[in-house]
Enzyme design. Sequence first.
Site, PDB file in Angstrom:
ATOM      1  N   LYS A 144      -3.947 -29.720  28.310  1.00  0.00           N
ATOM      2  CA  LYS A 144      -3.045 -28.931  29.217  1.00  0.00           C
ATOM      3  C   LYS A 144      -4.134 -28.106  30.393  1.00  0.00           C
ATOM      4  CE  LYS A 144       1.063 -28.336  27.753  1.00  0.00           C
ATOM      5  NZ  LYS A 144       2.455 -28.283  28.679  1.00  0.00           N
ATOM      6  N   SER A 158       4.391 -22.109  24.420  1.00  0.00           N
ATOM      7  CA  SER A 158       4.157 -21.862  23.037  1.00  0.00           C
ATOM      8  C   SER A 158       2.882 -22.017  22.537  1.00  0.00           C
ATOM      9  CB  SER A 158       4.915 -22.962  22.338  1.00  0.00           C
ATOM     10  OG  SER A 158       4.324 -24.300  22.851  1.00  0.00           O
TER      11      SER A 158
END
Length: 331
Positions: A57, A82
């Site tokens: 990410k 999340s």
Amino acid sequence: MACKKYGVSIDTIQKAQILIKEYINLTPVIHSTTLNSLSRKTLFFKSECFQKSGAFKFRGAANAVFSLQEEQAAKGVVTHSSGNHAAALSLAAQLRGIPSYVVIPNTAPKCKVANVKRYGGIVRFSEPTMQSREETAIRVLQETGAVLVPSSNDVRIISGQGTLSLEFLDQAPELDTLIVPISGGGLLSGVAIGAKSKNPAIRVLGAEPKGADDAAQSKACGRLVSLSHTNTIADGLRASMGDITWPIVCDLVDDIITVNDEEILEAIRYSYEILKVAVEPSAAIGLAAVLSDNFKKHPCWNCSQNIGIVISGGNVDLGALWESISRITRT
């Protein structure tokens, strides 16, 4: 391959690669003769668990943050996530010297919340529903004037994630197939565009839990499907595709392989015992897919011999993982 209709192309991915090169880690590709024997394939593991913030990410987050104009960046960035995107965005913002505001479901693994705080992210908790996450993020936007950076459905994010495929194919040019986890589709979309721009013949497959198989259902019926409920140990693979990621997955991804939680747990065990790599459940799904009957018995994939598997992250909450293992083995 022309991909301009998606807003993401090999050009945007290559620009992202230049922009983020000084900030990201060149993650290793690792091998295992034991897993090659088990799968009867030659496997290449792109180990994004060694990426900054512990997951792929960071690529997309860095591209989004460092592509902001100064006046945009001054008030910071906000997202709802999340965990892994939240930590990645917090770290990217810290490196640029701007604030980050992160909305996290109150059920997120503790290690992922700790990562966000470690990187200076300002945490706001929400209920574990998309509606609550989005409403909380909107309130933060109104309060701060920060820039929203979605976790997947964003051209900057997809382009950043796509740099993984260019790097992977430079490290292992013999690859004929890639297996990539899918949740919101940012990683799979970027990888599909990057990989097929570099090698149009390469096969790109998504890997998804059966308990959160909206991508598989969407591919099967040719329209975007949303699930009202998900149930999987792979907490990072519960999101849904959006209006940017879905058309790319629909057009460029060859298939979606689904596996159950027991298969994911087995792949986690192999990762720890054989690869000697700490992976989170979402990151083990590529190995689970290549070892699954769904893959082995599918005639379309018999010709796949040199397979690249993306280990997407290593931010595992060991306590929660052990509880999940205990629960599944009792049933």
